[in-house]
Design a protein around this motif. Sequence first.
Motif, PDB file in Angstrom:
ATOM      1  N   LEU A 524       0.831  -1.203   0.000  1.00  0.00           N
ATOM      2  CA  LEU A 524       0.000   0.000   0.000  1.00  0.00           C
ATOM      3  C   LEU A 524       0.864   1.251   0.000  1.00  0.00           C
ATOM      4  O   LEU A 524       0.551   2.243  -0.660  1.00  0.00           O
ATOM      5  N   LEU A 525       1.987   1.192   0.754  1.00  0.00           N
ATOM      6  CA  LEU A 525       2.890   2.341   0.806  1.00  0.00           C
ATOM      7  C   LEU A 525       3.583   2.527  -0.542  1.00  0.00           C
ATOM      8  O   LEU A 525       3.758   3.661  -1.008  1.00  0.00           O
ATOM      9  N   ALA A 526       3.950   1.419  -1.183  1.00  0.00           N
ATOM     10  CA  ALA A 526       4.652   1.486  -2.467  1.00  0.00           C
ATOM     11  C   ALA A 526       3.691   1.645  -3.649  1.00  0.00           C
ATOM     12  O   ALA A 526       4.130   1.721  -4.800  1.00  0.00           O
ATOM     13  N   GLN A 527       2.380   1.657  -3.372  1.00  0.00           N
ATOM     14  CA  GLN A 527       1.334   1.811  -4.381  1.00  0.00           C
ATOM     15  C   GLN A 527       1.317   0.652  -5.382  1.00  0.00           C
ATOM     16  O   GLN A 527       0.881   0.804  -6.522  1.00  0.00           O
ATOM     17  N   THR A 528       1.819  -0.486  -4.946  1.00  0.00           N
ATOM     18  CA  THR A 528       1.713  -1.703  -5.767  1.00  0.00           C
ATOM     19  C   THR A 528       0.419  -2.405  -5.357  1.00  0.00           C
ATOM     20  O   THR A 528       0.426  -3.477  -4.744  1.00  0.00           O
ATOM     21  N   TYR A 529      -0.706  -1.769  -5.743  1.00  0.00           N
ATOM     22  CA  TYR A 529      -2.004  -2.189  -5.235  1.00  0.00           C
ATOM     23  C   TYR A 529      -2.440  -3.547  -5.767  1.00  0.00           C
ATOM     24  O   TYR A 529      -3.086  -4.326  -5.069  1.00  0.00           O
ATOM     25  N   GLN A 530      -2.105  -3.831  -7.025  1.00  0.00           N
ATOM     26  CA  GLN A 530      -2.509  -5.131  -7.569  1.00  0.00           C
ATOM     27  C   GLN A 530      -1.826  -6.259  -6.801  1.00  0.00           C
ATOM     28  O   GLN A 530      -2.445  -7.278  -6.490  1.00  0.00           O
ATOM     29  N   HIS A 531      -0.539  -6.047  -6.470  1.00  0.00           N
ATOM     30  CA  HIS A 531       0.175  -7.082  -5.717  1.00  0.00           C
ATOM     31  C   HIS A 531      -0.397  -7.202  -4.301  1.00  0.00           C
ATOM     32  O   HIS A 531      -0.497  -8.317  -3.762  1.00  0.00           O
ATOM     33  N   ALA A 532      -0.782  -6.082  -3.728  1.00  0.00           N
ATOM     34  CA  ALA A 532      -1.417  -6.125  -2.403  1.00  0.00           C
ATOM     35  C   ALA A 532      -2.681  -6.967  -2.463  1.00  0.00           C
ATOM     36  O   ALA A 532      -2.948  -7.797  -1.576  1.00  0.00           O
ATOM     37  N   SER A 534      -3.301  -9.315  -4.615  1.00  0.00           N
ATOM     38  CA  SER A 534      -2.905 -10.710  -4.830  1.00  0.00           C
ATOM     39  C   SER A 534      -2.477 -11.360  -3.517  1.00  0.00           C
ATOM     40  O   SER A 534      -2.785 -12.529  -3.249  1.00  0.00           O
ATOM     41  N   VAL A 535      -1.739 -10.607  -2.709  1.00  0.00           N
ATOM     42  CA  VAL A 535      -1.303 -11.127  -1.410  1.00  0.00           C
ATOM     43  C   VAL A 535      -2.515 -11.448  -0.540  1.00  0.00           C
ATOM     44  O   VAL A 535      -2.592 -12.503   0.100  1.00  0.00           O
ATOM     45  N   ILE A 536      -3.482 -10.541  -0.524  1.00  0.00           N
ATOM     46  CA  ILE A 536      -4.694 -10.754   0.277  1.00  0.00           C
ATOM     47  C   ILE A 536      -5.439 -11.992  -0.208  1.00  0.00           C
ATOM     48  O   ILE A 536      -5.901 -12.814   0.586  1.00  0.00           O
ATOM     49  N   GLN A 537      -5.529 -12.136  -1.532  1.00  0.00           N
ATOM     50  CA  GLN A 537      -6.239 -13.280  -2.096  1.00  0.00           C
ATOM     51  C   GLN A 537      -5.513 -14.591  -1.805  1.00  0.00           C
ATOM     52  O   GLN A 537      -6.135 -15.653  -1.735  1.00  0.00           O
ATOM     53  N   SER A 538      -4.192 -14.509  -1.590  1.00  0.00           N
ATOM     54  CA  SER A 538      -3.405 -15.735  -1.381  1.00  0.00           C
ATOM     55  C   SER A 538      -3.494 -16.252   0.051  1.00  0.00           C
ATOM     56  O   SER A 538      -3.051 -17.364   0.338  1.00  0.00           O
ATOM     57  N   LEU A 539      -4.031 -15.429   0.941  1.00  0.00           N
ATOM     58  CA  LEU A 539      -4.100 -15.843   2.339  1.00  0.00           C
ATOM     59  C   LEU A 539      -5.031 -17.037   2.493  1.00  0.00           C
ATOM     60  O   LEU A 539      -6.082 -17.105   1.871  1.00  0.00           O
ATOM     61  N   VAL A 540      -4.629 -17.962   3.327  1.00  0.00           N
ATOM     62  CA  VAL A 540      -5.438 -19.156   3.577  1.00  0.00           C
ATOM     63  C   VAL A 540      -6.021 -19.079   4.982  1.00  0.00           C
ATOM     64  O   VAL A 540      -5.727 -18.171   5.758  1.00  0.00           O
ATOM     65  N   LYS A 582      -9.975  -2.766  -4.779  1.00  0.00           N
ATOM     66  CA  LYS A 582     -10.148  -4.206  -4.583  1.00  0.00           C
ATOM     67  C   LYS A 582      -9.367  -4.695  -3.368  1.00  0.00           C
ATOM     68  O   LYS A 582      -9.852  -5.532  -2.600  1.00  0.00           O
ATOM     69  N   ALA A 583      -8.166  -4.147  -3.172  1.00  0.00           N
ATOM     70  CA  ALA A 583      -7.357  -4.532  -2.019  1.00  0.00           C
ATOM     71  C   ALA A 583      -8.059  -4.137  -0.716  1.00  0.00           C
ATOM     72  O   ALA A 583      -8.112  -4.909   0.244  1.00  0.00           O
ATOM     73  N   ALA A 632     -20.273   0.345  -5.967  1.00  0.00           N
ATOM     74  CA  ALA A 632     -18.988   0.881  -6.429  1.00  0.00           C
ATOM     75  C   ALA A 632     -18.073  -0.247  -6.876  1.00  0.00           C
ATOM     76  O   ALA A 632     -17.417  -0.158  -7.906  1.00  0.00           O
ATOM     77  N   TYR A 633     -18.026  -1.327  -6.086  1.00  0.00           N
ATOM     78  CA  TYR A 633     -17.138  -2.414  -6.432  1.00  0.00           C
ATOM     79  C   TYR A 633     -17.571  -3.089  -7.725  1.00  0.00           C
ATOM     80  O   TYR A 633     -16.752  -3.424  -8.570  1.00  0.00           O
ATOM     81  N   ALA A 634     -18.897  -3.269  -7.910  1.00  0.00           N
ATOM     82  CA  ALA A 634     -19.395  -3.894  -9.135  1.00  0.00           C
ATOM     83  C   ALA A 634     -19.026  -3.055 -10.347  1.00  0.00           C
ATOM     84  O   ALA A 634     -18.612  -3.579 -11.384  1.00  0.00           O
ATOM     85  N   SER A 635     -19.153  -1.750 -10.215  1.00  0.00           N
ATOM     86  CA  SER A 635     -18.809  -0.859 -11.326  1.00  0.00           C
ATOM     87  C   SER A 635     -17.338  -0.925 -11.644  1.00  0.00           C
ATOM     88  O   SER A 635     -16.930  -0.955 -12.794  1.00  0.00           O
ATOM     89  N   SER A 636     -16.513  -0.953 -10.556  1.00  0.00           N
ATOM     90  CA  SER A 636     -15.062  -0.990 -10.792  1.00  0.00           C
ATOM     91  C   SER A 636     -14.668  -2.293 -11.462  1.00  0.00           C
ATOM     92  O   SER A 636     -13.796  -2.319 -12.323  1.00  0.00           O
ATOM     93  N   SER A 637     -15.313  -3.387 -11.075  1.00  0.00           N
ATOM     94  CA  SER A 637     -14.988  -4.675 -11.695  1.00  0.00           C
ATOM     95  C   SER A 637     -15.346  -4.660 -13.168  1.00  0.00           C
ATOM     96  O   SER A 637     -14.622  -5.198 -14.003  1.00  0.00           O
ATOM     97  N   LYS A 638     -16.477  -4.048 -13.494  1.00  0.00           N
ATOM     98  CA  LYS A 638     -16.912  -3.964 -14.889  1.00  0.00           C
ATOM     99  C   LYS A 638     -15.899  -3.195 -15.720  1.00  0.00           C
ATOM    100  O   LYS A 638     -15.555  -3.596 -16.834  1.00  0.00           O
ATOM    101  N   ILE A 639     -15.381  -2.084 -15.149  1.00  0.00           N
ATOM    102  CA  ILE A 639     -14.382  -1.290 -15.884  1.00  0.00           C
ATOM    103  C   ILE A 639     -13.136  -2.107 -16.120  1.00  0.00           C
ATOM    104  O   ILE A 639     -12.563  -2.104 -17.205  1.00  0.00           O
ATOM    105  N   PHE A 640     -12.692  -2.847 -15.074  1.00  0.00           N
ATOM    106  CA  PHE A 640     -11.492  -3.655 -15.231  1.00  0.00           C
ATOM    107  C   PHE A 640     -11.689  -4.728 -16.285  1.00  0.00           C
ATOM    108  O   PHE A 640     -10.824  -4.978 -17.115  1.00  0.00           O
ATOM    109  N   GLU A 641     -12.894  -5.344 -16.274  1.00  0.00           N
ATOM    110  CA  GLU A 641     -13.181  -6.395 -17.246  1.00  0.00           C
ATOM    111  C   GLU A 641     -13.213  -5.839 -18.655  1.00  0.00           C
ATOM    112  O   GLU A 641     -12.950  -6.545 -19.620  1.00  0.00           O
ATOM    113  N   ASP A 642     -13.541  -4.552 -18.784  1.00  0.00           N
ATOM    114  CA  ASP A 642     -13.565  -3.932 -20.098  1.00  0.00           C
ATOM    115  C   ASP A 642     -12.169  -3.600 -20.606  1.00  0.00           C
ATOM    116  O   ASP A 642     -12.022  -3.057 -21.703  1.00  0.00           O
TER     117      ASP A 642
END
Length: 729
Positions: A524-532, A534-540, A582-583, A632-642
């Motif tokens: 979050l500090l480095a603004q590598t939000y996609q990786h953040a 991914s890290v969250i999604q990888s948690l078990v 998303k993060a 908001a999240y649904a809209s953002s997902s739609k934009i990403f999918e586009d």
Amino acid sequence: MADGLSVIPAATLRNLSDKLYEKRKNAALEVEGIVKQLAVAGDHDKISGVINLLANEYTYSPQANHRKGGLIGLAAATVGLTSEAAQHLDQIIPPVLNSFSDQDSRVRYYACEALYNIAKVVRGDFIVFFNQIFDALCKLSADADANVQSAAHLLDRLVKDIVTESDQFSIEEFIPLLRERMNVLNPYVRQFLVGWITVLDSVPDIDMLGFLPDFLDGLFNMLSDSNHEIRQQADSALSEFLQEIKNSPSVDYGRMAEILVQRAASGDEFTRLTAITWINEFVKLGGDQLVPHYADILGAILPCISDKEEKIRVVARETNEELRGIQADPAEGFDVGAILSVAQNHLSSAWEATRIEALHWISALLNRHRTEVLSCLSEVFETLLKALSDPSDEVVLLVLEIHACIAKDEKHFDQLIVYLVQNFHVDYSLLEKRGALVIRRLCVLLDAETVYRKLSSILQREPDLDFASIMVQALNLILLTSSELHNLRDLLKRTLYNNDGKNLFLSLYPSWCHSPMAIISLCLLAQTYQHASSVIQSLVEEDINLKFLVQLDKLIHLLETSTFTYLRLQLLEPGRYIWLLKALYGLLMLLPQQSVAFKILRTRLKTVPPYSFSGQQQFKGLSSGNALPEVAYASSSKIFEDGVMSADQRKTDDGINFASCLQQFERVQKQHRLLSKSQVQSQSQSRHNSASAAKEVQQADDTKRPSPVPETNRPPSRSSRKTSGQPQP
């Protein structure tokens, strides 16, 4: 002797030993007249005979009255000789001095009287016997008989007068005797000695100052005497000598400094104050003479800086500043190692003020004589490292300044950081209480980036995974909250478009993998939000434990601080920062719904303006206050999918292999999970073993108990007897 008997009438000799004082006195007057006539005639052989008769037959007689008569007779003979008495003093003085130790107090009294009369006649001629006379008077000054004491004091005053006007007195021969007597504790003797020191010092032709080191310690010893008058006399004498030193500072400072150093540690307050006052003057006046003694002087000053008496503390601090201000050169005998050793020893002092001044000395030596200090570093470095655990924050900060100065050399920098981590490992409470202070200060004194890179490198190889996780969490919190690390945070924010930021991110990442929340914070500090994300999604499931939730709670609260202002502003452009959104939603989903952190983050996400997700006006009219996160999240997902990519997505391939990073994170977290399972199994096994052991003990106890009585053999209970009709007792 025969000549003496022929010269003095028998009646006179009888009266000389009479028990009546008047008869002895009259006989002495007759002896005086006889000796006077012999002196006029120049018959010194007969005079010697008379003196020998008086000495041998009378002063050494076992009869007390004979001894008294002999003493008065010798004094009378001396009076009769007048100016010619000097040539017979070798016969006259010894028997009188011998009588000073007579067991009869009246004999001792008459010995004082006799010597007084003899001294009045011969004056300076008896100086050759001064040491013997002084020794005798020293003993008589403490005589048990008050009359003897009074007579001794009268004689003492006369002898002082004679010595002060004599040019035959030898101070060199007298000083050894004085030095020997200075350790006597008897108060009368002490007064006697101080009196002589004062008198001799007043004589212009006698250089008592030059011999001061010989009796200085004795004078200081008297400052703690229980007798107020003795303390006052000793103090007066010392004050006079100190004034003389100021006026004529050509004295042996070195020998006296050794004495003063010992006396500065006295248990007596007045002695300590006087000693530290003298040391203060010596430091100002001593110059080169004191250079070899600087270490000893410092050893005396440092404890006094924390003295319970304010006067002593004030003088000690002033002296310390004076001493530290002197620019001494090792080439001139200034022993850097000795000074360093003294300062090191006082780092273990119970008093904070002393420890602080000891550190100031080490710092001063480093600044002035760095080469010499570093050559002795192996002896002091361990102590300095241990001082990081000092209970005083001021001490710790000074220690860090010294370490920072030492750590200008890479070797010492590595030693410092390694030891610091080891110390935190051994004492978790130190990390908790002092970790932030130590790390923040080091980042100010040294380069913050270098410090964090080194810490990360060490923790990356740390075998104790639990400690590594705790340490990383602490470092991460410091990174996110400390004002001293503002520049480091700014550098990390440029990770995706600045090589220095990218390198720092990659250097921290391996060790930050020990803590999921630290990695998420770093991303979050480095603004590598996609990786953040991914890290969250990888948690078990195993990762979401109580510790994780506590750390997540802290992060959510931190997101509301000024550190993450930029992140909150980016939420105004959710279409551009889709992975950030998303993060954050991912974090929201991990939080218990009833927690405060959940409510804080949910409230923040509700403020995301929905109309910014699309150029269409479908959200027009909806205020940020009533926009739903789900919409908001649904809209953002739609934009990403586009196919609209966020800023950080476009940079993921710019020198950072995020896929590899994620694998590294998952690998480290897997190690933590395995360790956790192993610990649980170990605890379970331990509990099982304890239970088994308890069961075995129980079984062993059961085997030792007597067998229970069979039911058929047991006596019926009271209730059963009652029901069966048996009589009750």
